[in-house]
Design a protein around this motif. Structure first.
Motif, PDB file in Angstrom:
ATOM      1  N   ASN A  58      37.740 -40.758 -50.853  1.00 33.65           N
ATOM      2  CA  ASN A  58      38.900 -41.197 -51.637  1.00 33.65           C
ATOM      3  C   ASN A  58      38.551 -42.368 -52.546  1.00 33.65           C
ATOM      4  N   TYR A  59      37.752 -43.312 -52.027  1.00 36.95           N
ATOM      5  CA  TYR A  59      37.322 -44.427 -52.880  1.00 36.95           C
ATOM      6  C   TYR A  59      36.454 -43.935 -54.022  1.00 36.95           C
ATOM      7  N   GLU A  60      35.583 -42.984 -53.746  1.00 38.05           N
ATOM      8  CA  GLU A  60      34.740 -42.440 -54.807  1.00 38.05           C
ATOM      9  C   GLU A  60      35.600 -41.793 -55.897  1.00 38.05           C
ATOM     10  N   ILE A  61      36.630 -41.059 -55.470  1.00 39.30           N
ATOM     11  CA  ILE A  61      37.515 -40.392 -56.433  1.00 39.30           C
ATOM     12  C   ILE A  61      38.340 -41.413 -57.215  1.00 39.30           C
ATOM     13  N   PHE A  62      38.959 -42.361 -56.491  1.00 41.38           N
ATOM     14  CA  PHE A  62      39.821 -43.360 -57.125  1.00 41.38           C
ATOM     15  C   PHE A  62      39.025 -44.243 -58.073  1.00 41.38           C
ATOM     16  N   CYS A  63      37.892 -44.756 -57.609  1.00 42.72           N
ATOM     17  CA  CYS A  63      37.073 -45.615 -58.464  1.00 42.72           C
ATOM     18  C   CYS A  63      36.512 -44.835 -59.644  1.00 42.72           C
ATOM     19  N   GLY A  64      36.193 -43.564 -59.424  1.00 41.42           N
ATOM     20  CA  GLY A  64      35.715 -42.739 -60.530  1.00 41.42           C
ATOM     21  C   GLY A  64      36.761 -42.597 -61.617  1.00 41.42           C
ATOM     22  N   ALA A  65      38.017 -42.460 -61.217  1.00 39.88           N
ATOM     23  CA  ALA A  65      39.106 -42.340 -62.190  1.00 39.88           C
ATOM     24  C   ALA A  65      39.273 -43.621 -62.997  1.00 39.88           C
ATOM     25  N   LEU A  66      38.904 -44.749 -62.406  1.00 38.64           N
ATOM     26  CA  LEU A  66      39.057 -46.043 -63.074  1.00 38.64           C
ATOM     27  C   LEU A  66      37.774 -46.507 -63.758  1.00 38.64           C
ATOM     28  N   ASN A  67      36.691 -45.736 -63.585  1.00 37.65           N
ATOM     29  CA  ASN A  67      35.368 -46.118 -64.086  1.00 37.65           C
ATOM     30  C   ASN A  67      34.918 -47.456 -63.483  1.00 37.65           C
ATOM     31  N   ILE A  68      35.158 -47.592 -62.181  1.00 40.31           N
ATOM     32  CA  ILE A  68      34.698 -48.742 -61.421  1.00 40.31           C
ATOM     33  C   ILE A  68      33.627 -48.267 -60.444  1.00 40.31           C
ATOM     34  N   ASP A  69      32.535 -48.998 -60.364  1.00 36.32           N
ATOM     35  CA  ASP A  69      31.459 -48.670 -59.430  1.00 36.32           C
ATOM     36  C   ASP A  69      31.899 -49.023 -58.017  1.00 36.32           C
ATOM     37  N   ILE A  70      31.865 -48.059 -57.115  1.00 35.16           N
ATOM     38  CA  ILE A  70      32.285 -48.296 -55.742  1.00 35.16           C
ATOM     39  C   ILE A  70      31.467 -49.417 -55.093  1.00 35.16           C
ATOM     40  N   ASN A  71      30.236 -49.618 -55.570  1.00 35.06           N
ATOM     41  CA  ASN A  71      29.374 -50.670 -55.015  1.00 35.06           C
ATOM     42  C   ASN A  71      29.790 -52.066 -55.454  1.00 35.06           C
ATOM     43  N   ASP A  72      30.729 -52.155 -56.408  1.00 36.53           N
ATOM     44  CA  ASP A  72      31.201 -53.460 -56.887  1.00 36.53           C
ATOM     45  C   ASP A  72      32.451 -53.944 -56.160  1.00 36.53           C
ATOM     46  N   ILE A  73      33.028 -53.094 -55.326  1.00 34.47           N
ATOM     47  CA  ILE A  73      34.275 -53.449 -54.645  1.00 34.47           C
ATOM     48  C   ILE A  73      34.041 -54.569 -53.633  1.00 34.47           C
ATOM     49  N   VAL A  74      34.998 -55.490 -53.569  1.00 32.72           N
ATOM     50  CA  VAL A  74      35.018 -56.539 -52.543  1.00 32.72           C
ATOM     51  C   VAL A  74      36.375 -56.485 -51.851  1.00 32.72           C
ATOM     52  N   PHE A  75      36.374 -56.236 -50.547  1.00 28.95           N
ATOM     53  CA  PHE A  75      37.609 -56.134 -49.780  1.00 28.95           C
ATOM     54  C   PHE A  75      38.138 -57.505 -49.371  1.00 28.95           C
ATOM     55  N   SER A  76      39.443 -57.623 -49.320  1.00 31.38           N
ATOM     56  CA  SER A  76      40.060 -58.701 -48.544  1.00 31.38           C
ATOM     57  C   SER A  76      39.950 -58.337 -47.068  1.00 31.38           C
ATOM     58  N   SER A  77      40.293 -59.275 -46.214  1.00 32.09           N
ATOM     59  CA  SER A  77      40.306 -59.032 -44.765  1.00 32.09           C
ATOM     60  C   SER A  77      41.620 -59.597 -44.255  1.00 32.09           C
ATOM     61  N   GLN A  78      42.649 -58.786 -44.279  1.00 32.36           N
ATOM     62  CA  GLN A  78      44.017 -59.284 -44.264  1.00 32.36           C
ATOM     63  C   GLN A  78      44.511 -59.601 -42.855  1.00 32.36           C
ATOM     64  N   PHE A  79      44.868 -60.869 -42.671  1.00 27.43           N
ATOM     65  CA  PHE A  79      45.402 -61.354 -41.404  1.00 27.43           C
ATOM     66  C   PHE A  79      46.828 -61.877 -41.577  1.00 27.43           C
ATOM     67  N   HIS A  80      47.479 -61.558 -42.694  1.00 32.40           N
ATOM     68  CA  HIS A  80      48.823 -62.069 -42.992  1.00 32.40           C
ATOM     69  C   HIS A  80      48.826 -63.598 -42.974  1.00 32.40           C
ATOM     70  N   ASN A  81      47.824 -64.161 -43.626  1.00 31.67           N
ATOM     71  CA  ASN A  81      47.658 -65.605 -43.636  1.00 31.67           C
ATOM     72  C   ASN A  81      47.588 -66.074 -45.086  1.00 31.67           C
ATOM     73  N   ASP A  82      47.153 -67.320 -45.314  1.00 35.00           N
ATOM     74  CA  ASP A  82      47.145 -67.879 -46.667  1.00 35.00           C
ATOM     75  C   ASP A  82      45.758 -68.360 -47.080  1.00 35.00           C
ATOM     76  N   ASN A  83      44.712 -67.753 -46.508  1.00 31.27           N
ATOM     77  CA  ASN A  83      43.346 -68.138 -46.846  1.00 31.27           C
ATOM     78  C   ASN A  83      42.852 -67.384 -48.076  1.00 31.27           C
ATOM     79  N   ILE A  84      42.090 -68.082 -48.911  1.00 31.08           N
ATOM     80  CA  ILE A  84      41.638 -67.574 -50.197  1.00 31.08           C
ATOM     81  C   ILE A  84      40.116 -67.688 -50.265  1.00 31.08           C
TER      82      ILE A  84
END
Length: 267
Positions: A58-84
């Motif tokens: 799904n990421y390959e398909i979605f990123c392909g549609a946006l012309n974004i390299d899947i290897n460039d993605i950086v995930f958040s790690s969501q804990f419902h907090n306020d860290n940046i």
């Protein structure tokens, strides 16, 4: 605005349409390979009942549609907090092609190109940021806890501190989320919010109807961003719960749902 590339349907924001130095989008449920009813079909969450193979595809398909390299993605790690976290090229791939080496991060900021900041939602409020002058971007996940802790405004403060951002130059898209029409909360939580945030009671942000208590986290975050000096804000009109056949909604589905991703990248 809803766009289509192949079988993939995704959302982009008019407030960013004149910025040729970014790519951005919010996913919908349309265009992926996940085949369980409640995950169908563009599930972008690994922490679901889906297979890893489906989610990666799904990421390959979605990123392909946006012309974004899947290897460039950086995930958040969501804990419902306020860290940046300030993300850099070193972080590219973390969460998708590399393991995360951080946790408890609900917002990401970068001024580096080809670093595709990614946050997730299934009712909570995703927010995308662009400093149009200094070319700094951000992405935040604001559930009710993050909203209550002021994460949306803290992202602006971090951009000011780290990159000399002027709020006058910031453009913000508040992405699809559950709206007040569907977001009934407890009396206790309602009181907590109207006590913390000035002048939201009996507005579109917080109201009582037929003895029930409702909040609109999108508009609470909008008001908090305006307090920082940000003037250019677009709020999506799409409610995830009302449109649960098109967008994933935790509340509408009783917790059986996939995950949407919201991506922004400097190019």
């Amino acid at each position: 605005m809803i766009l289509k590339n192949g079988n993939v349907e995704y959302i982009q924001y008019e407030i960013f349409e004149n910025f040729d130095f970014i790519k951005h989008a919010s996913s919908t449920r349309v265009g992926g390979v996940s085949n369980t009813d409640y995950l169908s079909s563009m599930n972008l969450g690994f922490k679901t009942d889906d297979t890893k193979e489906n989610v990666v595809k799904n990421y390959e398909i979605f990123c392909g549609a946006l012309n974004i390299d899947i290897n460039d993605i950086v995930f958040s790690s969501q804990f419902h907090n306020d860290n940046i976290k300030i993300a850099t090229k070193i972080d590219r791939g973390k969460g998708i092609t590399k393991s995360l080496d951080y946790e408890d991060v609900d917002a990401l900021i970068t001024n580096e190109t080809n670093v595709a900041l990614t946050v997730f939602s299934a009712d909570c409020v995703p927010i995308l940021y662009v400093d149009s002058k200094n070319k700094v971007i951000g992405a935040a996940h604001c559930g009710w806890r993050g909203t209550f802790k002021g994460l949306a405004a803290k992202v602006i403060k971090k951009m000011q501190d780290k990159f000399n951002t002027n709020p006058d130059d910031v453009y913000v898209a508040i992405c699809p989320a559950i709206k007040s029409c569907c977001y009934e909360v407890s009396k206790e939580l309602y009181i907590d919010f109207i006590s913390k945030f000035d002048n939201i009671e009996n507005t579109e942000c917080a109201f009582i109807k037929n003895g029930k208590y409702y909040l609109d986290l999108q508009y609470i975050n909008k008001k908090e961003l305006e307090k920082t000096g940000v003037k250019n804000i677009e709020v999506s009109s799409l409610c995830t719960s009302c449109n649960s056949d098109y967008l994933f909604s935790h509340r509408k589905s009783g917790g059986k749902r996939g995950i949407m991703a919201h991506i922004i990248e400097l190019i």
